[in-house]
Design a protein around this motif. Structure first.
Motif, PDB file in Angstrom:
ATOM      1  N   ALA B  48     -18.115   2.343  26.423  1.00 58.20           N
ATOM      2  CA  ALA B  48     -18.306   1.525  28.018  1.00 58.20           C
ATOM      3  C   ALA B  48     -18.524   2.198  29.568  1.00 58.20           C
ATOM      4  O   ALA B  48     -18.849   2.416  29.934  1.00 58.20           O
ATOM      5  CB  ALA B  48     -16.566   0.857  28.359  1.00 58.20           C
ATOM      6  N   TYR B  49     -17.786   3.113  28.894  1.00 61.95           N
ATOM      7  CA  TYR B  49     -17.400   4.380  30.055  1.00 61.95           C
ATOM      8  C   TYR B  49     -19.291   5.148  30.385  1.00 61.95           C
ATOM      9  O   TYR B  49     -19.378   5.173  31.527  1.00 61.95           O
ATOM     10  CB  TYR B  49     -16.589   5.392  29.884  1.00 61.95           C
ATOM     11  N   PHE B  52     -21.423   2.368  32.184  1.00 58.73           N
ATOM     12  CA  PHE B  52     -21.074   2.041  33.246  1.00 58.73           C
ATOM     13  C   PHE B  52     -21.460   3.456  33.970  1.00 58.73           C
ATOM     14  O   PHE B  52     -22.153   3.407  35.365  1.00 58.73           O
ATOM     15  CB  PHE B  52     -19.867   1.205  33.470  1.00 58.73           C
ATOM     16  N   GLY B  53     -21.277   4.568  33.362  1.00 59.87           N
ATOM     17  CA  GLY B  53     -21.460   5.786  34.263  1.00 59.87           C
ATOM     18  C   GLY B  53     -22.809   6.060  34.637  1.00 59.87           C
ATOM     19  O   GLY B  53     -24.003   6.130  35.468  1.00 59.87           O
ATOM     20  N   VAL B  54     -23.822   4.982  32.965  1.00 60.76           N
ATOM     21  CA  VAL B  54     -24.980   5.244  33.463  1.00 60.76           C
ATOM     22  C   VAL B  54     -26.213   3.907  34.201  1.00 60.76           C
ATOM     23  O   VAL B  54     -26.361   4.361  35.446  1.00 60.76           O
ATOM     24  CB  VAL B  54     -26.084   4.414  32.012  1.00 60.76           C
ATOM     25  N   GLY B  81     -22.602  -2.159  28.382  1.00 61.37           N
ATOM     26  CA  GLY B  81     -20.828  -1.809  28.910  1.00 61.37           C
ATOM     27  C   GLY B  81     -19.824  -3.524  29.391  1.00 61.37           C
ATOM     28  O   GLY B  81     -18.380  -2.997  28.614  1.00 61.37           O
ATOM     29  N   VAL B  82     -21.386  -4.423  29.669  1.00 64.64           N
ATOM     30  CA  VAL B  82     -19.799  -5.753  29.469  1.00 64.64           C
ATOM     31  C   VAL B  82     -18.974  -6.139  28.167  1.00 64.64           C
ATOM     32  O   VAL B  82     -17.993  -6.501  27.659  1.00 64.64           O
ATOM     33  CB  VAL B  82     -20.322  -6.217  30.636  1.00 64.64           C
ATOM     34  N   MET B  83     -20.351  -5.695  27.180  1.00 62.74           N
ATOM     35  CA  MET B  83     -19.981  -6.308  25.871  1.00 62.74           C
ATOM     36  C   MET B  83     -18.752  -5.545  25.250  1.00 62.74           C
ATOM     37  O   MET B  83     -18.569  -5.600  24.438  1.00 62.74           O
ATOM     38  CB  MET B  83     -21.091  -6.089  24.746  1.00 62.74           C
ATOM     39  N   LEU B 112      -5.130  -2.807  32.805  1.00 63.23           N
ATOM     40  CA  LEU B 112      -4.736  -3.939  33.459  1.00 63.23           C
ATOM     41  C   LEU B 112      -6.269  -2.813  34.206  1.00 63.23           C
ATOM     42  O   LEU B 112      -7.072  -3.995  34.153  1.00 63.23           O
ATOM     43  CB  LEU B 112      -3.697  -4.034  34.212  1.00 63.23           C
ATOM     44  N   SER B 113      -6.148  -2.042  33.982  1.00 62.71           N
ATOM     45  CA  SER B 113      -7.711  -1.581  35.343  1.00 62.71           C
ATOM     46  C   SER B 113      -8.740  -1.212  33.610  1.00 62.71           C
ATOM     47  O   SER B 113      -9.617  -2.033  34.524  1.00 62.71           O
ATOM     48  CB  SER B 113      -7.575   0.143  35.055  1.00 62.71           C
ATOM     49  N   THR B 114      -8.784  -2.014  32.906  1.00 64.60           N
ATOM     50  CA  THR B 114      -9.455  -1.918  31.646  1.00 64.60           C
ATOM     51  C   THR B 114     -10.138  -3.250  32.442  1.00 64.60           C
ATOM     52  O   THR B 114     -10.879  -4.213  32.314  1.00 64.60           O
ATOM     53  CB  THR B 114      -9.604  -1.901  30.260  1.00 64.60           C
ATOM     54  N   THR B 115      -9.173  -4.159  32.442  1.00 64.90           N
ATOM     55  CA  THR B 115      -9.908  -5.605  32.710  1.00 64.90           C
ATOM     56  C   THR B 115     -10.600  -5.929  33.675  1.00 64.90           C
ATOM     57  O   THR B 115     -10.841  -6.130  34.391  1.00 64.90           O
ATOM     58  CB  THR B 115      -8.316  -6.187  32.352  1.00 64.90           C
ATOM     59  N   ILE B 116      -9.956  -5.032  34.657  1.00 64.31           N
ATOM     60  CA  ILE B 116     -10.455  -5.202  36.065  1.00 64.31           C
ATOM     61  C   ILE B 116     -12.227  -4.523  36.535  1.00 64.31           C
ATOM     62  O   ILE B 116     -13.136  -4.673  36.985  1.00 64.31           O
ATOM     63  CB  ILE B 116      -9.619  -4.011  37.378  1.00 64.31           C
ATOM     64  N   LEU B 117     -12.537  -3.553  35.681  1.00 69.77           N
ATOM     65  CA  LEU B 117     -13.879  -3.305  34.584  1.00 69.77           C
ATOM     66  C   LEU B 117     -14.113  -4.156  34.582  1.00 69.77           C
ATOM     67  O   LEU B 117     -15.948  -4.060  34.948  1.00 69.77           O
ATOM     68  CB  LEU B 117     -13.339  -1.813  34.165  1.00 69.77           C
ATOM     69  N   LEU B 118     -13.542  -4.901  33.098  1.00 71.19           N
ATOM     70  CA  LEU B 118     -14.435  -5.738  33.254  1.00 71.19           C
ATOM     71  C   LEU B 118     -15.036  -6.971  34.013  1.00 71.19           C
ATOM     72  O   LEU B 118     -16.196  -7.442  33.906  1.00 71.19           O
ATOM     73  CB  LEU B 118     -14.048  -6.397  31.665  1.00 71.19           C
TER      74      LEU B 118
END
Lengths: 50, 251
Positions: B48-49, B52-54, B81-83, B112-118
C-alpha cells in the motif's frame, strides 16, 4: 479463542481477492483491446480528405 | 511474454511463501497461530505504501514533464494501493480479534490513519471519474495524489508518535532493521512473503498500466472517429472513413 477461522479469513480473503482482481483486470484488458479493434483506423481518420 | 512469465513466477512465489508462513514456520510463543496473519498483513501494508508512493511520485512527474504515461502509472498505483490498503485493514482485523479482543478500534492512531489513507485514495479514484479531459484529470489527480501521500509517514510513524493498541514496528524502523525484535526464522518467512507479494504487485502494476494505455488509445480513436464523422457531416464531399468502401481495383 481458536485463531483458525481468523487465519483462514485473512489468507482466504486476501488471496481470493487478488485472484478476483487479476480476473477483473484481464477482463478489462480484453474489453479494452476489443474496443480498440472495433474503432475506426486512426491512420485513415487522420488523413481523411487530405 | 515477459509479463506473463513474471505473473507465473509471482504466483508460484506467493503460493510457496504462503505455505511456508502457514505450515512450516513455528507458531509464536505468546500469540500462537494467530501471529501467522502477520505474514500477510505486513506485505499488504508495505505494498500500500509502495503503490501510493508511486502514485505521488508519478503525479510530481506529470506536473513537471507533462507526460501522460506518468498519469497512467499514477492511476495504476492508486487502484492497486486501494486494494492493498483494504487488505491491510482486513488482515489487521483478523489478527486483532484473537489477540486484542477487537476487530477495529477508532482510537488507535495506526488503524485510524490507515483508514484515512484508504478514504483519501478512494477519493482520488472517484475524482478521476469527474472529467473525460485527460489533461484536466491528470492535473487534479496529481495534486490529490501528492497531498494524500502526506498521510503515509503519519501512518508509518503513528505507532512511535502516539500510544495505541498497535504494536511498534518489528523490523520496519531504522533502529530495528539490523536487529529485528523477532527470531530469524520469523523474519525470513516475512521477508519471503514481502518479496513474493512485491513480485505480484509488479505484475499487477504492469497489467494495470497496459490497461490505462489501451483506454487512452481507445479514447483517442473514438475522438478521431467522431472528428471524421463531424467533418463528413460538415462537407459531404469528404468521405466518412467509417463507412467508405475501398475503391475498386483498376482492371
Amino acid at each position: 479463542m481458536n485463531p483458525l477461522p481468523f487465519i483462514i479469513g485473512a489468507y482466504g480473503v486476501i488471496l481470493g481477492g487478488l485472484g478476483v482482481y487479476v480476473a477483473w483486470l484481464w477482463r478489462r484488458l480484453a474489453a479494452a483491446r476489443a474496443e480498440l479493434d472495433a474503432a475506426p483506423p486512426a491512420h485513415d481518420a487522420e488523413h481523411d480528405g487530405a | 511474454m515477459r509479463t506473463r512469465i513474471l505473473g507465473w513466477v509471482a504466483l508460484l512465489a506467493v503460493i510457496a511463501a504462503s505455505l511456508n508462513a502457514l505450515f512450516l514456520v513455528p507458531a509464536d510463543l505468546n500469540q500462537g497461530d494467530a501471529q501467522r496473519v502477520m505474514y500477510i498483513h505486513v506485505p499488504a501494508a508495505w505494498l500500500a505504501y509502495l503503490s501510493f508512493g508511486v502514485t505521488a511520485l508519478a503525479g510530481i512527474g506529470w506536473l513537471w514533464r507533462r507526460d501522460l504515461r506518468l498519469d497512467w502509472l499514477a492511476h495504476a498505483g492508486a487502484e492497486i494501493g486501494v486494494m492493498f490498503t483494504a487488505f491491510t485493514l482486513w488482515a489487521g482485523a483478523m489478527w486483532g480479534r484473537p489477540v486484542w479482543g477487537v476487530f477495529y478500534q477508532w482510537e488507535d492512531p495506526r488503524i485510524l490513519s490507515t483508514t484515512i489513507l484508504l478514504a483519501l485514495y478512494v477519493g482520488y479514484l472517484l475524482l478521476r471519474r469527474l472529467t473525460d479531459d485527460p489533461i484536466r484529470r491528470a492535473n487534479r489527480a496529481a495534486v490529490v495524489g501528492i497531498v494524500a501521500a502526506l498521510d503515509i509517514p503519519i501512518v508509518h510513524f503513528s505507532v512511535e508518535w502516539w500510544r495505541g493498541l498497535h504494536q511498534a514496528p518489528t523490523i520496519g524502523s531504522p533502529a530495528r532493521i539490523l536487529d529485528p525484535a523477532a527470531p530469524d526464522l520469523f523474519v525470513r518467512a516475512l521477508l519471503a512473503m514481502v518479496a513474493a507479494f512485491t513480485l505480484l504487485w509488479l505484475y499487477l502494476m504492469v497489467r494495470r498500466y497496459q490497461l490505462a494505455r489501451l483506454h487512452a488509445a481507445a479514447d483517442e480513436a473514438a475522438r478521431r472517429g467522431s472528428l471524421a464523422a463531424a467533418r463528413a457531416a460538415a462537407d459531404p464531399g469528404i468521405p466518412d472513413v467509417r463507412t467508405a468502401q475501398p475503391p475498386e481495383p483498376a482492371r
